[in-house]
Design an enzyme around this catalytic site. Sequence first.
Site, PDB file in Angstrom:
ATOM      1  N   HIS A  67       2.345  -2.643  -3.645  1.00 55.82           N
ATOM      2  CA  HIS A  67       2.340  -2.399  -2.318  1.00 55.82           C
ATOM      3  C   HIS A  67       3.246  -3.284  -1.890  1.00 55.82           C
ATOM      4  O   HIS A  67       3.290  -4.595  -1.896  1.00 55.82           O
ATOM      5  CB  HIS A  67       0.688  -2.825  -1.998  1.00 55.82           C
ATOM      6  CG  HIS A  67      -0.265  -1.437  -2.283  1.00 55.82           C
ATOM      7  ND1 HIS A  67      -0.505  -1.829  -3.456  1.00 55.82           N
ATOM      8  CD2 HIS A  67      -1.013  -0.762  -2.315  1.00 55.82           C
ATOM      9  CE1 HIS A  67      -1.262  -0.861  -3.817  1.00 55.82           C
ATOM     10  NE2 HIS A  67      -1.375  -0.141  -3.117  1.00 55.82           N
ATOM     11  N   ASP A  70       1.644  -6.859  -2.013  1.00 61.42           N
ATOM     12  CA  ASP A  70       1.368  -7.221  -3.338  1.00 61.42           C
ATOM     13  C   ASP A  70       2.545  -8.019  -3.465  1.00 61.42           C
ATOM     14  O   ASP A  70       2.846  -9.363  -3.997  1.00 61.42           O
ATOM     15  CB  ASP A  70       1.703  -6.424  -4.035  1.00 61.42           C
ATOM     16  CG  ASP A  70       1.067  -4.899  -4.218  1.00 61.42           C
ATOM     17  OD1 ASP A  70      -0.381  -5.384  -3.611  1.00 61.42           O
ATOM     18  OD2 ASP A  70       0.964  -4.411  -4.702  1.00 61.42           O
ATOM     19  N   MET A 101       9.215   2.902  -7.941  1.00 63.55           N
ATOM     20  CA  MET A 101       7.518   2.839  -6.824  1.00 63.55           C
ATOM     21  C   MET A 101       7.176   2.495  -5.878  1.00 63.55           C
ATOM     22  O   MET A 101       7.867   1.297  -6.847  1.00 63.55           O
ATOM     23  CB  MET A 101       6.830   3.725  -8.098  1.00 63.55           C
ATOM     24  CG  MET A 101       5.467   4.671  -7.097  1.00 63.55           C
ATOM     25  SD  MET A 101       3.953   3.685  -6.285  1.00 63.55           S
ATOM     26  CE  MET A 101       3.067   3.602  -7.310  1.00 63.55           C
ATOM     27  N   GLU A 194      -1.414  10.636  -3.629  1.00 64.10           N
ATOM     28  CA  GLU A 194      -2.929  10.074  -5.099  1.00 64.10           C
ATOM     29  C   GLU A 194      -3.752  11.212  -4.380  1.00 64.10           C
ATOM     30  O   GLU A 194      -4.450  10.213  -3.119  1.00 64.10           O
ATOM     31  CB  GLU A 194      -2.354   9.456  -5.469  1.00 64.10           C
ATOM     32  CG  GLU A 194      -3.575   8.512  -6.071  1.00 64.10           C
ATOM     33  CD  GLU A 194      -3.456   6.909  -6.770  1.00 64.10           C
ATOM     34  OE1 GLU A 194      -2.199   6.264  -6.767  1.00 64.10           O
ATOM     35  OE2 GLU A 194      -4.003   6.370  -6.691  1.00 64.10           O
ATOM     36  N   LYS A 196      -8.517  11.034  -4.676  1.00 66.11           N
ATOM     37  CA  LYS A 196      -9.544  10.156  -5.299  1.00 66.11           C
ATOM     38  C   LYS A 196     -10.645  11.409  -4.712  1.00 66.11           C
ATOM     39  O   LYS A 196     -10.816  11.149  -3.253  1.00 66.11           O
ATOM     40  CB  LYS A 196      -9.102   8.766  -4.955  1.00 66.11           C
ATOM     41  CG  LYS A 196      -9.969   7.967  -5.436  1.00 66.11           C
ATOM     42  CD  LYS A 196      -9.877   6.111  -5.512  1.00 66.11           C
ATOM     43  CE  LYS A 196     -11.026   5.862  -6.240  1.00 66.11           C
ATOM     44  NZ  LYS A 196     -10.735   4.676  -6.408  1.00 66.11           N
ATOM     45  N   GLU A 230      -4.188  10.069 -11.162  1.00 69.10           N
ATOM     46  CA  GLU A 230      -4.829   9.955 -11.994  1.00 69.10           C
ATOM     47  C   GLU A 230      -5.926   9.512 -12.397  1.00 69.10           C
ATOM     48  O   GLU A 230      -7.212  10.226 -12.023  1.00 69.10           O
ATOM     49  CB  GLU A 230      -5.585   8.421 -11.085  1.00 69.10           C
ATOM     50  CG  GLU A 230      -5.947   7.295 -11.492  1.00 69.10           C
ATOM     51  CD  GLU A 230      -6.139   5.579 -10.575  1.00 69.10           C
ATOM     52  OE1 GLU A 230      -5.550   5.141  -9.533  1.00 69.10           O
ATOM     53  OE2 GLU A 230      -7.179   5.186 -10.929  1.00 69.10           O
ATOM     54  N   HIS A 233      -9.713   8.829 -11.865  1.00 71.13           N
ATOM     55  CA  HIS A 233     -10.079   9.285 -10.423  1.00 71.13           C
ATOM     56  C   HIS A 233     -10.494  11.256 -10.591  1.00 71.13           C
ATOM     57  O   HIS A 233     -11.522  11.470 -10.036  1.00 71.13           O
ATOM     58  CB  HIS A 233      -8.801   9.781  -9.036  1.00 71.13           C
ATOM     59  CG  HIS A 233      -7.989   8.665  -8.288  1.00 71.13           C
ATOM     60  ND1 HIS A 233      -7.647   7.768  -7.877  1.00 71.13           N
ATOM     61  CD2 HIS A 233      -8.611   7.009  -9.362  1.00 71.13           C
ATOM     62  CE1 HIS A 233      -7.767   6.755  -7.556  1.00 71.13           C
ATOM     63  NE2 HIS A 233      -7.656   5.889  -8.581  1.00 71.13           N
ATOM     64  N   ASP A 258      -0.686   7.731 -12.486  1.00 74.71           N
ATOM     65  CA  ASP A 258      -0.780   6.601 -12.568  1.00 74.71           C
ATOM     66  C   ASP A 258      -1.969   7.388 -13.940  1.00 74.71           C
ATOM     67  O   ASP A 258      -3.537   7.333 -13.740  1.00 74.71           O
ATOM     68  CB  ASP A 258      -1.995   6.724 -11.569  1.00 74.71           C
ATOM     69  CG  ASP A 258      -1.546   6.002 -10.761  1.00 74.71           C
ATOM     70  OD1 ASP A 258      -0.057   5.982 -10.397  1.00 74.71           O
ATOM     71  OD2 ASP A 258      -1.616   5.503  -9.502  1.00 74.71           O
ATOM     72  N   ASP A 268     -14.767   3.858  -9.562  1.00 73.68           N
ATOM     73  CA  ASP A 268     -13.453   3.862 -10.329  1.00 73.68           C
ATOM     74  C   ASP A 268     -13.052   2.609 -11.095  1.00 73.68           C
ATOM     75  O   ASP A 268     -13.323   1.399 -11.053  1.00 73.68           O
ATOM     76  CB  ASP A 268     -12.532   3.459  -9.234  1.00 73.68           C
ATOM     77  CG  ASP A 268     -11.184   3.819  -9.661  1.00 73.68           C
ATOM     78  OD1 ASP A 268     -10.878   4.227 -10.649  1.00 73.68           O
ATOM     79  OD2 ASP A 268     -10.539   3.572  -8.511  1.00 73.68           O
ATOM     80  N   ASP A 270     -10.722   1.890 -13.594  1.00 76.67           N
ATOM     81  CA  ASP A 270      -9.298   1.884 -13.627  1.00 76.67           C
ATOM     82  C   ASP A 270      -9.252   0.942 -15.465  1.00 76.67           C
ATOM     83  O   ASP A 270      -8.263  -0.581 -15.045  1.00 76.67           O
ATOM     84  CB  ASP A 270      -9.160   0.382 -12.697  1.00 76.67           C
ATOM     85  CG  ASP A 270      -8.778   2.157 -11.223  1.00 76.67           C
ATOM     86  OD1 ASP A 270      -8.332   2.063 -11.652  1.00 76.67           O
ATOM     87  OD2 ASP A 270      -8.876   0.795 -10.539  1.00 76.67           O
ATOM     88  N   ASP A 300      -1.527   2.283 -13.905  1.00 73.62           N
ATOM     89  CA  ASP A 300      -2.738   1.277 -12.545  1.00 73.62           C
ATOM     90  C   ASP A 300      -3.889   1.659 -13.012  1.00 73.62           C
ATOM     91  O   ASP A 300      -5.134   1.859 -13.231  1.00 73.62           O
ATOM     92  CB  ASP A 300      -2.566   3.316 -11.287  1.00 73.62           C
ATOM     93  CG  ASP A 300      -3.126   2.365 -10.317  1.00 73.62           C
ATOM     94  OD1 ASP A 300      -3.459   1.227 -10.517  1.00 73.62           O
ATOM     95  OD2 ASP A 300      -3.640   2.941  -9.348  1.00 73.62           O
TER      96      ASP A 300
HETATM   97  C1  GLT Z   1      -5.700   0.437  -5.943  1.00 72.12           C
HETATM   98  C2  GLT Z   1      -5.814   1.854  -6.146  1.00 72.12           C
HETATM   99  C3  GLT Z   1      -5.109   3.200  -6.959  1.00 72.12           C
HETATM  100  C4  GLT Z   1      -3.599   3.479  -6.134  1.00 72.12           C
HETATM  101  C5  GLT Z   1      -2.701   2.583  -5.492  1.00 72.12           C
HETATM  102  C6  GLT Z   1      -1.288   2.816  -4.895  1.00 72.12           C
HETATM  103  S1  GLT Z   1      -3.647   1.055  -5.066  1.00 72.12           S
HETATM  104  O1  GLT Z   1      -4.998  -0.411  -6.785  1.00 72.12           O
HETATM  105  O2  GLT Z   1      -7.141   1.981  -6.495  1.00 72.12           O
HETATM  106  O3  GLT Z   1      -5.163   4.289  -7.272  1.00 72.12           O
HETATM  107  O4  GLT Z   1      -2.732   4.290  -7.217  1.00 72.12           O
HETATM  108  O5  GLT Z   1      -2.052   2.909  -3.619  1.00 72.12           O
HETATM  109 MN    MN Z   2      -8.375   3.789 -10.001  1.00 68.81          MN
HETATM  110 MN    MN Z   3      -4.028   4.935  -8.518  1.00 73.82          MN
END
Ligand code: GLT
Ligand code: MN
Ligand code: MN
Length: 404
Positions: A67, A70, A101, A194, A196, A230, A233, A258, A268, A270, A300
């Site tokens: 980002h 970042d 990206m 993306e 979610k 993702e 998500h 992702d 979420d 991750d 991600d």
């Molecule tokens: C954040 C989010 C992710 C996105 C990122 C990109 S930022 O961590 O949870 O799913 O992909 O903006």
């Molecule tokens: Mn996520």
């Molecule tokens: Mn993501």
Amino acid sequence: MTVPSQLIHESTSDQFTPKKEDKFTFGLWTIANQGRDPFGDAVRPALNPIHSVQKLSELGAYGVNFHDNDLVPFGASAAERDRIVRDFKKALDDYGMVVPMATTNLFYHPAFKDGAFTAVDPSVRAFALQKTMHAIDLGAELGAKTYVFWGGREGVDSEASKEATESLKRFREAINFLCEYSIDKGYNLRFAMEPKPNEPRSDTYFATVGHMLGFIYTLDHPDMVGVNPEVAHEYMAGLNFVHSVAQALEAGKLFHIDLNDQKGPRYDQDLRFGSENLKNLFFLVRLLENHGYEGPRHFDAHPYRTEDEAGVWDFALGCMRTYNMFKVRAKQFDTDPTVKQLLADIYAGNADHIALLDQVKKGYTAELANTIKATTFDPKALGERGYQYEKLDQLAIEHIMGIR
Ligand code: GLT
Ligand code: MN
Ligand code: MN
């Protein structure tokens, strides 16, 4: 006794060891995640982006994504920005890493608490456009080819706050404008949207890959816009990730991905790629590898909050190794003579009906419609047939478990 991390790394130089050509990438925000959650503060010091580039390169990664903030802190001066970019470019060069990206942080600063492109305050919407144009410039300068849009706070807590159809229009106007901006600047970027379903808002617009795909075709430049699905998500929405990705792939819309993991429909998580849903992710990797997905295999995810820096690198290596393990197992499954024979048996069918369907593939004719209507079928026999999927699925399990 503690096993030093290097020991784990050294003992794992094998066919699963990540290599540049595997095209593994990490967001700077993933390994730099400091473990903050709604109930606890940071547990690890912030990682310097240059140190991250070096470590990831040593582990076999191909690149990093970021980002705007970042890399360049929010509100940095132009001179500070240029110095950071110069040093970062040098690190990429020194360690043979790329930036495929880039994306914009439109969710962290309090200004975005009601969203960015869909915020009700026009100043926030205009500021979001300005921030995104600067971030696109930054991404393009560092060589990014894909630009991700995660609408982190594009949604509602109270449905009374916004007219949803108005929000969708606002989002469309912003994306159309930014497509034109990228074209005008000659950046040659592809946008990857993306989805979610929720978090941090209680409801987010464009909840799933399907919602996003539907929206893309309403844009002025649908060809330059695809999706960035993702794992976590789609699982949050209770969906089958393989099917979401397959639909995007088949539509030529899988511009980025992702990879991570998630324990069912919760917040979420991750998690490290492949740490939970072994079977579904085995089939995901099989899909990506067998259907010519050429983009980066991007993680991600973030390390458990329990980890120190050594644990961060164990996490990163684990994501990449597990992808390669699935890749090898998927190949073994597909080339296993028993599996091939079984599938050939399962897919075999009545030759006349195969011929009919070949004609359906070519397209409709009135004559073909009449032929199908006049064909005799045996529904009783069809209903009695066994499909041998128990045997087939068990073979998949035996490959995943490394028994075959
Ligand atoms: C954040 C989010 C992710 C996105 C990122 C990109 S930022 O961590 O949870 O799913 O992909 O903006
Ligand atoms: Mn996520
Ligand atoms: Mn993501």
